[in-house]
Design a protein around this motif. Structure first.
Motif, mmCIF file in Angstrom:
data_model
loop_
_atom_site.group_PDB
_atom_site.id
_atom_site.type_symbol
_atom_site.label_atom_id
_atom_site.label_comp_id
_atom_site.label_asym_id
_atom_site.label_seq_id
_atom_site.Cartn_x
_atom_site.Cartn_y
_atom_site.Cartn_z
ATOM 1 N N ARG A 67 0.635 -1.163 -0.132
ATOM 2 C CA ARG A 67 -0.173 0.115 0.030
ATOM 3 C C ARG A 67 0.949 1.256 -0.339
ATOM 4 N NH1 ARG A 67 -2.087 -0.044 7.189
ATOM 5 N NH2 ARG A 67 -0.082 0.195 6.910
ATOM 6 N N ALA A 68 1.929 0.991 0.351
ATOM 7 C CA ALA A 68 3.043 2.242 -0.260
ATOM 8 C C ALA A 68 3.924 1.920 -1.064
ATOM 9 C CB ALA A 68 3.160 2.771 1.233
ATOM 10 N N GLY A 69 5.248 2.792 -0.517
ATOM 11 C CA GLY A 69 6.662 2.782 -0.469
ATOM 12 C C GLY A 69 6.903 3.634 -2.568
ATOM 13 N N THR A 70 7.912 3.916 -2.954
ATOM 14 C CA THR A 70 9.072 3.747 -3.584
ATOM 15 C C THR A 70 9.337 3.597 -4.679
ATOM 16 O OG1 THR A 70 10.277 5.426 -3.045
ATOM 17 C CG2 THR A 70 7.879 6.075 -3.759
ATOM 18 N N ARG A 71 9.813 3.793 -5.587
ATOM 19 C CA ARG A 71 10.914 2.971 -6.217
ATOM 20 C C ARG A 71 11.743 3.238 -6.013
ATOM 21 N NH1 ARG A 71 8.117 5.602 -10.339
ATOM 22 N NH2 ARG A 71 9.486 6.851 -11.955
ATOM 23 N N ASP A 72 12.015 4.360 -6.017
ATOM 24 C CA ASP A 72 13.179 5.222 -6.171
ATOM 25 C C ASP A 72 14.449 4.846 -4.838
ATOM 26 O OD1 ASP A 72 12.714 7.043 -7.760
ATOM 27 O OD2 ASP A 72 11.809 8.536 -6.797
ATOM 28 N N GLY A 73 14.076 4.205 -3.744
ATOM 29 C CA GLY A 73 14.141 2.748 -2.834
ATOM 30 C C GLY A 73 15.452 2.526 -3.439
ATOM 31 N N TYR A 74 15.679 1.369 -4.065
ATOM 32 C CA TYR A 74 16.530 0.737 -4.832
ATOM 33 C C TYR A 74 17.239 1.669 -6.095
ATOM 34 C CZ TYR A 74 14.564 -3.396 -2.904
ATOM 35 O OH TYR A 74 14.421 -4.706 -2.021
ATOM 36 N N ASP A 75 17.144 2.554 -5.649
ATOM 37 C CA ASP A 75 18.447 2.983 -6.968
ATOM 38 C C ASP A 75 19.876 2.903 -6.581
ATOM 39 O OD1 ASP A 75 16.127 4.636 -8.726
ATOM 40 O OD2 ASP A 75 16.381 6.982 -7.342
ATOM 41 N N GLY A 76 20.235 3.099 -5.282
ATOM 42 C CA GLY A 76 21.472 2.966 -4.959
ATOM 43 C C GLY A 76 21.938 1.635 -5.451
ATOM 44 N N LEU A 77 20.783 0.506 -5.063
ATOM 45 C CA LEU A 77 21.378 -1.138 -5.696
ATOM 46 C C LEU A 77 21.688 -1.302 -6.819
ATOM 47 C CD1 LEU A 77 21.195 -3.362 -4.627
ATOM 48 C CD2 LEU A 77 19.244 -4.267 -4.780
ATOM 49 N N ILE A 78 20.577 -0.415 -8.206
ATOM 50 C CA ILE A 78 20.310 -1.011 -9.152
ATOM 51 C C ILE A 78 21.580 -0.233 -9.846
ATOM 52 C CG2 ILE A 78 17.825 -1.183 -9.737
ATOM 53 C CD1 ILE A 78 18.241 1.640 -10.553
ATOM 54 N N LYS A 79 21.784 0.797 -9.097
ATOM 55 C CA LYS A 79 23.446 1.330 -9.390
ATOM 56 C C LYS A 79 24.616 0.448 -9.074
ATOM 57 C CE LYS A 79 21.516 6.237 -9.457
ATOM 58 N NZ LYS A 79 21.961 7.600 -8.568
ATOM 59 N N GLN A 80 24.399 -0.409 -8.380
ATOM 60 C CA GLN A 80 25.882 -0.917 -7.814
ATOM 61 C C GLN A 80 25.759 -2.373 -8.316
ATOM 62 O OE1 GLN A 80 26.473 -1.832 -3.044
ATOM 63 N NE2 GLN A 80 24.609 -1.166 -2.763
ATOM 64 N N LEU A 81 24.452 -2.663 -8.991
ATOM 65 C CA LEU A 81 24.244 -3.764 -10.107
ATOM 66 C C LEU A 81 24.637 -3.379 -11.387
ATOM 67 C CD1 LEU A 81 20.782 -4.899 -8.668
ATOM 68 C CD2 LEU A 81 22.639 -6.490 -8.321
ATOM 69 N N ALA A 82 24.380 -1.861 -11.948
ATOM 70 C CA ALA A 82 25.226 -2.103 -12.826
ATOM 71 C C ALA A 82 26.934 -2.296 -13.101
ATOM 72 C CB ALA A 82 24.442 -0.442 -13.610
ATOM 73 N N ALA A 83 27.083 -1.335 -12.056
ATOM 74 C CA ALA A 83 28.622 -1.023 -11.638
ATOM 75 C C ALA A 83 28.836 -3.027 -11.831
ATOM 76 C CB ALA A 83 29.123 -0.690 -10.423
ATOM 77 N N ARG A 84 28.026 -3.740 -11.375
ATOM 78 C CA ARG A 84 28.716 -4.906 -11.669
ATOM 79 C C ARG A 84 28.467 -5.864 -12.675
ATOM 80 N NH1 ARG A 84 30.076 -6.921 -6.134
ATOM 81 N NH2 ARG A 84 29.654 -9.508 -7.075
ATOM 82 N N GLY A 85 27.859 -5.286 -13.722
ATOM 83 C CA GLY A 85 27.782 -5.409 -14.946
ATOM 84 C C GLY A 85 26.446 -5.905 -15.827
ATOM 85 N N TYR A 86 25.362 -5.405 -14.156
ATOM 86 C CA TYR A 86 24.156 -5.947 -15.074
ATOM 87 C C TYR A 86 22.967 -4.697 -15.742
ATOM 88 C CZ TYR A 86 24.730 -10.066 -11.347
ATOM 89 O OH TYR A 86 25.007 -11.387 -11.175
ATOM 90 N N VAL A 87 22.471 -5.021 -16.009
ATOM 91 C CA VAL A 87 21.552 -3.907 -16.250
ATOM 92 C C VAL A 87 20.512 -4.125 -15.180
ATOM 93 C CG1 VAL A 87 19.303 -3.638 -17.516
ATOM 94 C CG2 VAL A 87 21.747 -3.852 -18.470
ATOM 95 N N ALA A 88 19.842 -3.392 -14.069
ATOM 96 C CA ALA A 88 18.694 -3.155 -13.297
ATOM 97 C C ALA A 88 17.781 -2.330 -13.098
ATOM 98 C CB ALA A 88 19.764 -3.558 -11.997
ATOM 99 N N VAL A 89 17.149 -2.639 -13.020
ATOM 100 C CA VAL A 89 15.749 -1.690 -12.831
ATOM 101 C C VAL A 89 14.873 -1.841 -11.545
ATOM 102 C CG1 VAL A 89 15.168 -2.017 -15.337
ATOM 103 C CG2 VAL A 89 13.698 -3.130 -13.845
ATOM 104 N N THR A 90 14.268 -1.326 -11.390
ATOM 105 C CA THR A 90 13.247 -0.639 -9.898
ATOM 106 C C THR A 90 12.082 0.203 -10.296
ATOM 107 O OG1 THR A 90 13.313 0.246 -7.851
ATOM 108 C CG2 THR A 90 14.602 1.766 -9.669
ATOM 109 N N VAL A 91 11.064 -0.832 -9.744
ATOM 110 C CA VAL A 91 9.909 -0.334 -10.363
ATOM 111 C C VAL A 91 8.870 0.122 -9.813
ATOM 112 C CG1 VAL A 91 9.844 -1.926 -12.382
ATOM 113 C CG2 VAL A 91 8.816 -3.570 -10.543
ATOM 114 N N SER A 92 7.727 1.242 -10.003
ATOM 115 C CA SER A 92 6.506 0.459 -9.152
ATOM 116 C C SER A 92 5.428 0.187 -9.983
ATOM 117 C CB SER A 92 5.801 2.714 -9.661
ATOM 118 O OG SER A 92 7.136 3.822 -9.380
#
Length: 287
Positions: A67-92
């Motif tokens: 019922r709450a929360g936003t995708r932006d909370g995972y921005d840090g994780l997806i950037k870490q994953l990208a630095a490790r060679g992944y495409v990463a997305v966080t969704v609403s």
């Protein structure tokens, strides 16, 4: 003089250069991936700045009690994953109570299909897609794992010709059996009726349908559960039940136990959880 001005301008431009370029990643926000009920659902995406891939990909799903929360909370994780060679997305995704189950399921499945439909554009390997999430997001991640291509749960979020299957799952303290959440959680009696349209006494069939535990088959992808023993929101037993059921079905499954941790991790335990997540995705998406 001119040379000095050019040098100063170059230094200024370097200072103002976006962090994403310095980190070796590309970060894009607010990409619409589906539009159910005119909601224009969006995702944020991070990917390596260099190379054509195709890269393994991770979908990240936020929590918030459905019922709450936003995708932006995972921005840090997806950037870490990208630095490790992944495409990463966080969704609403659509939230209860306005949008009860299965709206959120339809949305995250639409996100997986969108990733495959846009694989060429974003250098995604459509055969190497993993998913992770925390709390309610962990539940949705588990659900994606156990219901890949179950037609009645796909929804109408677009790209119907693509598969919603994922190749592996990392669940952080998400519930697996919603019928047994009451009494073991400080807020289940408030949260779940909003998500499922009533209590377990009134809507037991829906609680069963919405529980990943009861969808496990031998075709379920490898799954890692990470959970604290002192979680007052989602009981630690929820991950034990899930991993036991997966192993009984012959599925590769692991449980990382955080002794004394509550609903979420900090300090060294957060580092331990991150390390386990990265190692699991590396094992199953980069092999």
């Amino acid at each position: 003089m001119l040379r000095s001005l050019i040098g100063a301008l170059a230094l200024l431009l370097l200072t103002l250069a976006p962090a994403r370029a310095q980190e070796g990643i590309v970060f894009e926000k607010d990409i619409e991936y589906t539009n159910p009920d005119n909601q224009h659902l969006q995702l944020n995406l991070a990917r390596p700045a260099q190379g054509d891939g195709p890269f393994p990909t991770v979908l990240c799903i936020h929590g918030g009690g459905f019922r709450a929360g936003t995708r932006d909370g995972y921005d840090g994780l997806i950037k870490q994953l990208a630095a490790r060679g992944y495409v990463a997305v966080t969704v609403s995704y659509r939230l209860a109570p306005k949008y009860p189950f299965p709206a959120a399921i339809h949305d995250v499945k639409a996100a997986v299909r969108w990733l495959r439909a846009n694989a060429a554009k974003y250098h995604i390997n459509p055969e190497r897609i993993g998913v992770t999430g925390g709390s309610a997001g962990g539940h949705l991640a588990l659900y994606l794992g156990v219901t890949g291509d179950v037609k009645e749960l796909e929804g109408e979020g677009g790209n119907s010709g693509q598969s919603s299957k994922v190749n592996c799952v990392v669940n952080l303290y998400g519930p697996s059996d919603l019928t047994r959440s009451y009494g073991k959680s400080v807020d289940a009696a408030e949260v779940l009726p909003l998500f499922l349209g009533g209590t377990v006494e009134k809507e037991r069939p829906k609680h069963l349908t919405a529980s990943p535990l009861y969808w496990v088959t031998p075709l379920t992808p490898p799954t890692l559960c990470i959970h604290g023993t002192k979680d007052n929101y989602v009981a630690y037993e929820q991950s034990i039940w899930m991993v036991d059921r997966l192993l009984a079905a012959g599925v590769e499954a692991e449980l990382v136990t955080m002794q004394g941790a509550g609903h979420g991790f900090g300090g060294e335990q957060a580092k331990q959880a991150d390390a386990a997540l990265f190692a699991f995705f590396d094992k199953y998406l980069k092999r």
